[in-house]
Scaffold this motif. Structure first.
Motif, PDB file in Angstrom:
ATOM      1  N   SER A  49       0.856  -1.182   0.000  1.00  0.00           N
ATOM      2  CA  SER A  49       0.000   0.000   0.000  1.00  0.00           C
ATOM      3  C   SER A  49       0.890   1.229   0.000  1.00  0.00           C
ATOM      4  N   LEU A  50       0.559   2.165  -0.843  1.00  0.00           N
ATOM      5  CA  LEU A  50       1.357   3.373  -0.986  1.00  0.00           C
ATOM      6  C   LEU A  50       1.439   4.166   0.316  1.00  0.00           C
ATOM      7  N   VAL A  51       0.431   4.017   1.171  1.00  0.00           N
ATOM      8  CA  VAL A  51       0.368   4.769   2.427  1.00  0.00           C
ATOM      9  C   VAL A  51       0.313   3.816   3.618  1.00  0.00           C
ATOM     10  N   SER A  52       1.036   2.732   3.551  1.00  0.00           N
ATOM     11  CA  SER A  52       0.998   1.741   4.633  1.00  0.00           C
ATOM     12  C   SER A  52       1.389   2.362   5.974  1.00  0.00           C
ATOM     13  N   TYR A  53       0.775   1.854   7.039  1.00  0.00           N
ATOM     14  CA  TYR A  53       1.012   2.354   8.394  1.00  0.00           C
ATOM     15  C   TYR A  53       2.451   2.068   8.801  1.00  0.00           C
ATOM     16  N   ALA A  54       3.149   3.090   9.278  1.00  0.00           N
ATOM     17  CA  ALA A  54       4.583   2.974   9.581  1.00  0.00           C
ATOM     18  C   ALA A  54       4.891   1.893  10.600  1.00  0.00           C
ATOM     19  N   TRP A  55       3.960   1.638  11.536  1.00  0.00           N
ATOM     20  CA  TRP A  55       4.198   0.656  12.591  1.00  0.00           C
ATOM     21  C   TRP A  55       3.333  -0.598  12.400  1.00  0.00           C
ATOM     22  N   GLY A  56       2.862  -0.814  11.204  1.00  0.00           N
ATOM     23  CA  GLY A  56       2.025  -1.980  10.923  1.00  0.00           C
ATOM     24  C   GLY A  56       2.766  -3.022  10.111  1.00  0.00           C
ATOM     25  N   GLN A  57       2.134  -4.203   9.966  1.00  0.00           N
ATOM     26  CA  GLN A  57       2.735  -5.289   9.201  1.00  0.00           C
ATOM     27  C   GLN A  57       1.820  -5.843   8.109  1.00  0.00           C
ATOM     28  N   ARG A  58       0.625  -5.284   7.942  1.00  0.00           N
ATOM     29  CA  ARG A  58      -0.300  -5.809   6.934  1.00  0.00           C
ATOM     30  C   ARG A  58       0.204  -5.513   5.522  1.00  0.00           C
ATOM     31  N   TYR A  59       0.698  -4.295   5.314  1.00  0.00           N
ATOM     32  CA  TYR A  59       1.250  -3.905   4.028  1.00  0.00           C
ATOM     33  C   TYR A  59       2.672  -3.386   4.241  1.00  0.00           C
ATOM     34  N   GLN A  60       3.345  -3.117   3.131  1.00  0.00           N
ATOM     35  CA  GLN A  60       4.684  -2.529   3.216  1.00  0.00           C
ATOM     36  C   GLN A  60       4.952  -1.743   1.939  1.00  0.00           C
ATOM     37  N   GLN A  61       5.125  -0.430   2.058  1.00  0.00           N
ATOM     38  CA  GLN A  61       5.483   0.358   0.887  1.00  0.00           C
ATOM     39  C   GLN A  61       7.001   0.422   0.737  1.00  0.00           C
ATOM     40  N   SER A  62       7.449   1.012  -0.371  1.00  0.00           N
ATOM     41  CA  SER A  62       8.862   0.944  -0.740  1.00  0.00           C
ATOM     42  C   SER A  62       9.789   1.574   0.286  1.00  0.00           C
ATOM     43  N   ASN A  63       9.451   2.769   0.760  1.00  0.00           N
ATOM     44  CA  ASN A  63      10.308   3.442   1.737  1.00  0.00           C
ATOM     45  C   ASN A  63      10.305   2.705   3.068  1.00  0.00           C
ATOM     46  N   GLN A  64       9.199   2.069   3.378  1.00  0.00           N
ATOM     47  CA  GLN A  64       9.095   1.299   4.616  1.00  0.00           C
ATOM     48  C   GLN A  64      10.027   0.092   4.569  1.00  0.00           C
ATOM     49  N   TRP A  65      10.047  -0.605   3.440  1.00  0.00           N
ATOM     50  CA  TRP A  65      10.993  -1.726   3.314  1.00  0.00           C
ATOM     51  C   TRP A  65      12.423  -1.235   3.511  1.00  0.00           C
ATOM     52  N   ALA A  66      12.761  -0.091   2.893  1.00  0.00           N
ATOM     53  CA  ALA A  66      14.127   0.420   2.976  1.00  0.00           C
ATOM     54  C   ALA A  66      14.525   0.741   4.410  1.00  0.00           C
ATOM     55  N   VAL A  67      13.667   1.445   5.144  1.00  0.00           N
ATOM     56  CA  VAL A  67      14.042   1.841   6.499  1.00  0.00           C
ATOM     57  C   VAL A  67      14.036   0.642   7.443  1.00  0.00           C
ATOM     58  N   GLU A  68      13.157  -0.327   7.219  1.00  0.00           N
ATOM     59  CA  GLU A  68      13.157  -1.537   8.039  1.00  0.00           C
ATOM     60  C   GLU A  68      14.394  -2.381   7.763  1.00  0.00           C
ATOM     61  N   THR A  69      14.814  -2.446   6.511  1.00  0.00           N
ATOM     62  CA  THR A  69      16.037  -3.172   6.174  1.00  0.00           C
ATOM     63  C   THR A  69      17.248  -2.462   6.766  1.00  0.00           C
ATOM     64  N   PHE A  70      17.227  -1.144   6.745  1.00  0.00           N
ATOM     65  CA  PHE A  70      18.280  -0.356   7.394  1.00  0.00           C
ATOM     66  C   PHE A  70      18.354  -0.705   8.878  1.00  0.00           C
ATOM     67  N   ALA A  71      17.196  -0.748   9.534  1.00  0.00           N
ATOM     68  CA  ALA A  71      17.158  -1.061  10.967  1.00  0.00           C
ATOM     69  C   ALA A  71      17.691  -2.461  11.235  1.00  0.00           C
ATOM     70  N   MET A  72      17.312  -3.427  10.404  1.00  0.00           N
ATOM     71  CA  MET A  72      17.803  -4.793  10.579  1.00  0.00           C
ATOM     72  C   MET A  72      19.325  -4.844  10.453  1.00  0.00           C
ATOM     73  N   ALA A  73      19.876  -4.096   9.495  1.00  0.00           N
ATOM     74  CA  ALA A  73      21.321  -4.081   9.303  1.00  0.00           C
ATOM     75  C   ALA A  73      22.039  -3.525  10.529  1.00  0.00           C
TER      76      ALA A  73
END
Length: 286
Positions: A170-194
């Motif tokens: 979803s283009l406007v997925s909830y920043a603290w949710g897990q139902r959807y994931q938009q592009s910037n959300q994947w990037a920042v979550e991957t950054f956090a995992m690293a």
């Protein structure tokens, strides 16, 4: 001195040749990931040339930066009514070219033709800027050396690089949710995992753990003010827009908290994950 100048000239010629090849390939490609497949007209040659010119300018600036990896953004959509300058985030990193030099690659997530799904791509800079951009401008932050090392380890690991990818989009997925994931959300979550070295016995716990690290380290999403009629129109007219993952109290008060490029850049600068300000390169050609 003459040899150095010759080497630089050869590198520029090689770069332009590669960009020309990319241009020819793009003109032969009927559709692009991240683009609406119902677009009635193919991209103009001038549009692609401007994107490739921006890629060349960005490559030269990244080479001069001394960085191995940066967090890179483009301005694909006009988000000025929300006070935002950039729309899409990825990781640009150096990769050996097998001849003693290097090329820049970009790892990022793209929505599939306006559908409700997405995928992760490794592309060149030319491909990254090949969409019909709203503004021909690249922006990036250079992480600190420690952060760069952590990121490079994750990006070069095929499993970890896609570990947190969640296909429902979803283009406007909830920043603290897990139902959807938009592009910037994947990037920042991957950054956090690293950056997060606290693994469980079974390995990394996933998106919840990454979001926990972000929250603990001061990340603040952008809160967009989107009214009910706009939400309804977006949900009914686009498969890649959904609001049902946002908490009711926030959604019904028109507050949509989502991950944006601008919020990630602000966070990294504020928390000293980067020791430099945001850099940008703009294509001024007509």
């Amino acid at each position: 001195m003459k040899r150095t100048q010759a080497n630089h000239a050869t590198a520029r010629i090689a770069a332009r040749t590669l960009l020309a090849i990319a241009l020819a390939a793009a003109l032969a490609t009927p559709a692009f990931a991240g683009r609406n497949c119902d677009t009635p007209h193919p991209l103009k040659t001038s549009t692609l040339e401007r994107g490739l010119h921006l890629a060349e300018l960005t490559m030269q600036a990244l080479d001069a930066s001394g960085a191995d990896v940066v967090v890179l953004a483009r301005a694909g959509q006009d988000l000025s009514k929300y006070g935002l300058r950039y729309s899409h985030l990825g990781f640009a990193y150096q990769q050996p070219d097998g001849e003693g030099g290097h090329v820049w690659r970009v790892l990022h997530k793209l929505n599939q033709c306006g559908t409700a799904e997405s995928a992760i791509y490794r592309q060149g800079l030319g491909e990254f800027f090949m969409d019909d951009l709203w503004r021909y401008e690249a922006a990036w932050v250079v992480p600190t050396p420690h952060v760069q090392a952590q990121l490079m380890a994750a990006l070069n690991d095929e499993r970890r690089a896609v570990q947190l990818h969640h296909k429902p989009y979803s283009l406007v997925s909830y920043a603290w949710g897990q139902r959807y994931q938009q592009s910037n959300q994947w990037a920042v979550e991957t950054f956090a995992m690293a950056m997060d070295t606290h693994n469980t016995a079974q390995g990394y716990a996933g998106r919840v753990q990454a979001q926990g690290w972000m929250l603990a380290h001061g990340y603040q999403p952008t809160v967009l003010h989107i009214g009910a009629l706009t939400r309804l129109g977006g949900r009914m007219g686009s498969a890649n827009i959904a609001f049902d993952d946002h908490p009711n109290a926030q959604r019904f008060s028109d507050q949509i908290a989502t991950v944006t490029v601008d919020s990630v850049f602000e966070w990294m600068t504020r928390t000293n994950l980067t020791a430099q300000p945001v850099w940008y390169k703009r294509d001024h050609s007509n």
